[in-house]
Write a protein that holds these residues in place. Structure first.
Motif, PDB file in Angstrom:
ATOM      1  N   THR A  11       0.846  -1.194   0.000  1.00 59.03           N
ATOM      2  CA  THR A  11       0.000   0.000   0.000  1.00 59.03           C
ATOM      3  C   THR A  11       0.878   1.238   0.000  1.00 59.03           C
ATOM      4  N   TRP A  12       0.580   2.134  -0.928  1.00 62.35           N
ATOM      5  CA  TRP A  12       1.265   3.429  -0.973  1.00 62.35           C
ATOM      6  C   TRP A  12       0.243   4.509  -0.661  1.00 62.35           C
ATOM      7  N   ALA A  13       0.573   5.362   0.274  1.00 63.01           N
ATOM      8  CA  ALA A  13      -0.299   6.476   0.652  1.00 63.01           C
ATOM      9  C   ALA A  13       0.582   7.597   1.189  1.00 63.01           C
ATOM     10  N   ALA A  75      -4.063  -9.905  -7.412  1.00 60.74           N
ATOM     11  CA  ALA A  75      -5.037  -9.791  -8.494  1.00 60.74           C
ATOM     12  C   ALA A  75      -4.896  -8.508  -9.302  1.00 60.74           C
ATOM     13  N   GLY A  76      -4.298  -7.461  -8.725  1.00 65.27           N
ATOM     14  CA  GLY A  76      -4.176  -6.208  -9.459  1.00 65.27           C
ATOM     15  C   GLY A  76      -4.004  -5.023  -8.536  1.00 65.27           C
ATOM     16  N   LEU A  77      -4.512  -3.883  -8.991  1.00 63.70           N
ATOM     17  CA  LEU A  77      -4.371  -2.625  -8.256  1.00 63.70           C
ATOM     18  C   LEU A  77      -5.728  -2.085  -7.846  1.00 63.70           C
ATOM     19  N   THR A  78      -5.761  -1.467  -6.686  1.00 59.00           N
ATOM     20  CA  THR A  78      -6.908  -0.672  -6.280  1.00 59.00           C
ATOM     21  C   THR A  78      -6.395   0.751  -6.135  1.00 59.00           C
ATOM     22  N   VAL A  83     -12.399  11.105  -4.630  1.00 58.93           N
ATOM     23  CA  VAL A  83     -13.824  10.792  -4.605  1.00 58.93           C
ATOM     24  C   VAL A  83     -14.104   9.365  -5.053  1.00 58.93           C
ATOM     25  N   ARG A  84     -13.360   8.892  -6.046  1.00 53.00           N
ATOM     26  CA  ARG A  84     -13.650   7.585  -6.626  1.00 53.00           C
ATOM     27  C   ARG A  84     -12.554   6.573  -6.325  1.00 53.00           C
ATOM     28  N   SER A  85     -12.946   5.325  -6.441  1.00 52.22           N
ATOM     29  CA  SER A  85     -12.029   4.209  -6.262  1.00 52.22           C
ATOM     30  C   SER A  85     -12.180   3.307  -7.486  1.00 52.22           C
ATOM     31  N   ARG A  86     -11.070   2.767  -7.958  1.00 53.12           N
ATOM     32  CA  ARG A  86     -11.153   1.907  -9.141  1.00 53.12           C
ATOM     33  C   ARG A  86     -10.263   0.692  -8.959  1.00 53.12           C
ATOM     34  N   ARG A  87     -10.788  -0.459  -9.311  1.00 52.12           N
ATOM     35  CA  ARG A  87     -10.064  -1.731  -9.230  1.00 52.12           C
ATOM     36  C   ARG A  87      -9.580  -2.082 -10.632  1.00 52.12           C
ATOM     37  N   LEU A  88      -8.295  -2.371 -10.774  1.00 54.93           N
ATOM     38  CA  LEU A  88      -7.704  -2.713 -12.060  1.00 54.93           C
ATOM     39  C   LEU A  88      -7.005  -4.055 -11.963  1.00 54.93           C
ATOM     40  N   SER A  89      -7.133  -4.869 -13.007  1.00 55.73           N
ATOM     41  CA  SER A  89      -6.321  -6.087 -13.073  1.00 55.73           C
ATOM     42  C   SER A  89      -4.945  -5.678 -13.586  1.00 55.73           C
TER      43      SER A  89
END
Length: 149
Positions: A11-13, A75-78, A83-89
């Motif tokens: 996790t990067w934040a 499985a990929g990246l979140t 505002v938005r969140s996106r799940r990517l393979s």
């Protein structure tokens, strides 16, 4: 076989930004609640409630600004932005871009679009952001895309 780019999940934040924003949110809540209590007697109850609601609103905006992060797993990246969140393979990410002067990492996606990954930004230190971008690039290369800085 080459060594893995990083142990997953990662996790990067922007931790410093988050700490400052969450502290500011707490101060805003206390300040506006204190103001609501300390208002002169000629102020009505609904005015006091609105003062507290204003503090809650400002704190909510601060919490929204503290949301960004990027999480890499098997499985990929979140990608969580303001505002938005996106799940990517992994296959959806073609390239990781982070050039000098960029405010955050940009991901080129297989569908021809780009996605900002605000969780990796130089606000917490340029060298740390470059390391994170390189690690993410290596993960993308290792797991399915063709990435470049």
């Amino acid at each position: 076989m080459p060594a893995p780019a990083a142990a997953l999940p990662v996790t990067w934040a922007p931790r410093r930004n988050r700490a400052v924003l969450y502290a500011l949110c707490a101060v805003l809540l206390v300040l506006f609640t204190g103001l609501a209590v300390a208002l002169p007697e000629n102020w009505q109850f609904n005015d006091r409630v609105m003062m507290v609601c204003s503090g809650v609103l400002f704190a909510a905006v601060g919490a929204m600004l503290a949301r960004p992060k990027v999480v890499a797993d098997d499985a990929g990246l979140t990608v969580v932005n303001f505002v938005r969140s996106r799940r990517l393979s992994w296959a959806e990410v073609v390239r990781v871009n982070f050039k000098a002067g960029d405010p955050w990492v940009m991901l080129d996606l297989a569908d021809g679009t780009a996605l900002a990954a605000v969780g990796i930004q130089p606000g917490g230190g340029r060298e740390q952001a470059v390391r994170a971008a390189r690690t993410l690039r290596d993960l993308v290369e290792e797991r399915g895309g063709t990435a470049r800085d």
